[in-house]
Write a protein that holds these residues in place. Structure first.
Motif, PDB file in Angstrom:
ATOM      1  N   MET A  31       0.860  -1.194   0.000  1.00  0.00           N
ATOM      2  CA  MET A  31       0.000   0.000   0.000  1.00  0.00           C
ATOM      3  C   MET A  31       0.893   1.240   0.000  1.00  0.00           C
ATOM      4  SD  MET A  31      -3.215   0.666   2.512  1.00  0.00           S
ATOM      5  CE  MET A  31      -4.367   1.975   2.205  1.00  0.00           C
ATOM      6  N   SER A  32       0.616   2.177  -0.903  1.00  0.00           N
ATOM      7  CA  SER A  32       1.482   3.338  -1.053  1.00  0.00           C
ATOM      8  C   SER A  32       1.290   4.315   0.101  1.00  0.00           C
ATOM      9  CB  SER A  32       1.207   4.036  -2.381  1.00  0.00           C
ATOM     10  OG  SER A  32      -0.119   4.504  -2.425  1.00  0.00           O
ATOM     11  N   SER A  33       2.338   5.079   0.387  1.00  0.00           N
ATOM     12  CA  SER A  33       2.263   6.101   1.408  1.00  0.00           C
ATOM     13  C   SER A  33       1.451   7.283   0.880  1.00  0.00           C
ATOM     14  CB  SER A  33       3.671   6.566   1.772  1.00  0.00           C
ATOM     15  OG  SER A  33       4.241   7.275   0.676  1.00  0.00           O
ATOM     16  N   PRO A  34       0.977   8.156   1.786  1.00  0.00           N
ATOM     17  CA  PRO A  34       0.255   9.346   1.316  1.00  0.00           C
ATOM     18  C   PRO A  34       1.097  10.191   0.371  1.00  0.00           C
ATOM     19  CG  PRO A  34      -0.119   9.023   3.661  1.00  0.00           C
ATOM     20  CD  PRO A  34       0.919   8.021   3.252  1.00  0.00           C
ATOM     21  N   GLU A  35       2.395  10.255   0.615  1.00  0.00           N
ATOM     22  CA  GLU A  35       3.282  11.038  -0.253  1.00  0.00           C
ATOM     23  C   GLU A  35       3.368  10.421  -1.644  1.00  0.00           C
ATOM     24  OE1 GLU A  35       4.072   9.928   2.758  1.00  0.00           O
ATOM     25  OE2 GLU A  35       4.017  11.797   3.918  1.00  0.00           O
ATOM     26  N   ASP A  36       3.480   9.084  -1.701  1.00  0.00           N
ATOM     27  CA  ASP A  36       3.531   8.399  -3.004  1.00  0.00           C
ATOM     28  C   ASP A  36       2.208   8.552  -3.746  1.00  0.00           C
ATOM     29  OD1 ASP A  36       6.127   7.588  -2.544  1.00  0.00           O
ATOM     30  OD2 ASP A  36       5.567   5.572  -1.864  1.00  0.00           O
ATOM     31  N   ARG A  37       1.106   8.424  -3.026  1.00  0.00           N
ATOM     32  CA  ARG A  37      -0.200   8.560  -3.669  1.00  0.00           C
ATOM     33  C   ARG A  37      -0.394   9.977  -4.186  1.00  0.00           C
ATOM     34  NH1 ARG A  37      -3.808   6.454  -6.966  1.00  0.00           N
ATOM     35  NH2 ARG A  37      -5.985   6.626  -6.285  1.00  0.00           N
ATOM     36  N   LEU A  38       0.028  10.966  -3.426  1.00  0.00           N
ATOM     37  CA  LEU A  38      -0.084  12.351  -3.879  1.00  0.00           C
ATOM     38  C   LEU A  38       0.712  12.548  -5.162  1.00  0.00           C
ATOM     39  CD1 LEU A  38      -1.043  15.259  -3.403  1.00  0.00           C
ATOM     40  CD2 LEU A  38       1.020  15.622  -2.024  1.00  0.00           C
ATOM     41  N   ALA A  39       1.920  11.994  -5.218  1.00  0.00           N
ATOM     42  CA  ALA A  39       2.745  12.124  -6.427  1.00  0.00           C
ATOM     43  C   ALA A  39       2.079  11.438  -7.611  1.00  0.00           C
ATOM     44  CB  ALA A  39       4.132  11.548  -6.168  1.00  0.00           C
ATOM     45  N   GLU A  40       1.485  10.258  -7.360  1.00  0.00           N
ATOM     46  CA  GLU A  40       0.795   9.529  -8.433  1.00  0.00           C
ATOM     47  C   GLU A  40      -0.387  10.325  -8.963  1.00  0.00           C
ATOM     48  OE1 GLU A  40      -1.418   5.181  -9.105  1.00  0.00           O
ATOM     49  OE2 GLU A  40      -0.848   5.841  -7.087  1.00  0.00           O
ATOM     50  N   LEU A  41      -1.175  10.864  -8.055  1.00  0.00           N
ATOM     51  CA  LEU A  41      -2.333  11.652  -8.474  1.00  0.00           C
ATOM     52  C   LEU A  41      -1.901  12.920  -9.194  1.00  0.00           C
ATOM     53  CD1 LEU A  41      -4.665  11.297  -5.349  1.00  0.00           C
ATOM     54  CD2 LEU A  41      -4.929  10.194  -7.581  1.00  0.00           C
ATOM     55  N   ARG A  42      -0.822  13.533  -8.740  1.00  0.00           N
ATOM     56  CA  ARG A  42      -0.320  14.740  -9.402  1.00  0.00           C
ATOM     57  C   ARG A  42       0.082  14.432 -10.845  1.00  0.00           C
ATOM     58  NH1 ARG A  42       3.447  15.917  -6.117  1.00  0.00           N
ATOM     59  NH2 ARG A  42       2.384  17.538  -4.900  1.00  0.00           N
ATOM     60  N   ASP A  43       0.790  13.315 -11.055  1.00  0.00           N
ATOM     61  CA  ASP A  43       1.192  12.927 -12.408  1.00  0.00           C
ATOM     62  C   ASP A  43      -0.015  12.611 -13.278  1.00  0.00           C
ATOM     63  OD1 ASP A  43       3.838  13.228 -11.685  1.00  0.00           O
ATOM     64  OD2 ASP A  43       4.220  11.079 -11.425  1.00  0.00           O
ATOM     65  N   ASN A  44      -0.977  11.858 -12.717  1.00  0.00           N
ATOM     66  CA  ASN A  44      -2.173  11.513 -13.483  1.00  0.00           C
ATOM     67  C   ASN A  44      -2.979  12.762 -13.834  1.00  0.00           C
ATOM     68  OD1 ASN A  44      -1.453   8.840 -13.202  1.00  0.00           O
ATOM     69  ND2 ASN A  44      -3.008   8.362 -11.662  1.00  0.00           N
ATOM     70  N   LEU A  45      -3.062  13.676 -12.888  1.00  0.00           N
ATOM     71  CA  LEU A  45      -3.798  14.914 -13.136  1.00  0.00           C
ATOM     72  C   LEU A  45      -3.148  15.725 -14.245  1.00  0.00           C
ATOM     73  CD1 LEU A  45      -6.004  16.963 -12.386  1.00  0.00           C
ATOM     74  CD2 LEU A  45      -4.496  17.794 -10.563  1.00  0.00           C
ATOM     75  N   ALA A  46      -1.831  15.795 -14.241  1.00  0.00           N
ATOM     76  CA  ALA A  46      -1.126  16.526 -15.299  1.00  0.00           C
ATOM     77  C   ALA A  46      -1.407  15.888 -16.659  1.00  0.00           C
ATOM     78  CB  ALA A  46       0.369  16.556 -15.013  1.00  0.00           C
ATOM     79  N   ALA A  47      -1.419  14.542 -16.705  1.00  0.00           N
ATOM     80  CA  ALA A  47      -1.667  13.846 -17.965  1.00  0.00           C
ATOM     81  C   ALA A  47      -3.092  14.092 -18.457  1.00  0.00           C
ATOM     82  CB  ALA A  47      -1.416  12.347 -17.786  1.00  0.00           C
ATOM     83  N   VAL A  48      -4.064  14.065 -17.547  1.00  0.00           N
ATOM     84  CA  VAL A  48      -5.455  14.297 -17.935  1.00  0.00           C
ATOM     85  C   VAL A  48      -5.644  15.731 -18.418  1.00  0.00           C
ATOM     86  CG1 VAL A  48      -7.818  14.488 -17.051  1.00  0.00           C
ATOM     87  CG2 VAL A  48      -6.432  12.485 -16.488  1.00  0.00           C
ATOM     88  N   ARG A  49      -5.062  16.664 -17.691  1.00  0.00           N
ATOM     89  CA  ARG A  49      -5.193  18.068 -18.109  1.00  0.00           C
ATOM     90  C   ARG A  49      -4.522  18.300 -19.456  1.00  0.00           C
ATOM     91  NH1 ARG A  49      -4.434  20.928 -12.134  1.00  0.00           N
ATOM     92  NH2 ARG A  49      -6.674  21.023 -11.658  1.00  0.00           N
TER      93      ARG A  49
END
Length: 242
Positions: free
Chosen positions: A1-19
């Motif tokens: 299970m990823s840490s909150p920091e890892d999950r935040l980084a993952e979501l940030r990357d995914n958000l950049a790709a979607v935008r």
């Protein structure tokens, strides 16, 4: 299970790709990405993901089940001071309308008069001034040879007229889901035609909610103003469905 920091980084990357996809899709359609509202569909994901998305600036969140959304909306308010707008995007049973009317900022899936009646009652019981709603157009069947937009569109316009006459429901636009099988461009082209017809009769009904992870570019080509993104933003869960 990823840490909150890892999950935040993952979501940030995914958000950049979607935008980036939204910007490219809008550019190809001769539109501005500033016209588009990104709704993060957080169904089946924990409230901590919703809080991380709010931290990243995503303040429009979508849920499709009241039993999840009602809990998440309360939990998120306790976790973060960021104001978010909850979008109810799933098929809504009339007996859940009173609950949804308490927390939803926009209900996308109003497809029958009985549901409009129930939401109206829920808004009044909640003591709210008004609730924004979208009428849902079914794109699963070919249009019938009646009226300007076919049988489903004629029914939708009757429902839109009923909502427009409400003192507590605000007709904000239209929503549709492209069929799993078939060409999304063809489906969204029909949606664009009906959306234009709706605006001619109700000029304030300017929202077009269409497009998900697999077909957002097609939706943008045909005038979507709000896109509902789950998988491309949050990833896949074993129990997730389209």
């Amino acid at each position: 299970m990823s840490s909150p920091e890892d999950r935040l980084a993952e979501l940030r990357d995914n958000l950049a790709a979607v935008r980036s996809r939204i910007q490219r899709g809008c550019a190809a359609a001769g539109r501005s990405g500033e016209e588009i509202t990104l709704i993060a569909v957080t169904k089946f994901f924990p409230v901590t993901d919703a809080a991380l998305l709010a931290e990243l600036g995503v303040t429009d969140l979508g849920e499709s089940r009241d039993q999840d959304a009602s809990v998440k909306s309360a939990q998120l308010a306790a976790l973060t001071g960021v104001a978010v707008r909850w979008h109810f995007i799933g098929r809504l049973q009339s007996n859940k309308a009173r609950s949804v009317a308490r927390y939803a900022g926009l209900v996308h899936s109003v497809d029958r008069q009985g549901l409009a009646d129930a939401l109206e009652d829920g808004v009044r019981r909640a003591g709210r001034e008004a609730l924004d709603v979208l009428v849902q157009l079914s794109l699963d069947a070919a249009p019938a040879a009646e009226g300007r937009g076919g049988g489903a569109a004629d029914e939708l316009m009757r429902l839109a007229d009923r909502i427009a006459g409400s003192d507590v429901l605000r007709l904000a636009g239209i929503m549709a889901i492209a069929p799993l099988e078939g060409d999304p461009d063809q489906a969204f082209s029909r949606l664009a035609e009906v959306a234009q017809w709706l605006r001619e009769n109700h000029p304030a009904a300017g929202i077009v909610s269409a497009g998900m992870s697999d077909d957002l570019e097609a939706a943008l080509r045909h005038g979507a103003t709000h896109v509902r993104i789950g998988t491309a933003l949050l990833g896949r869960r074993e129990q997730q469905f389209r």
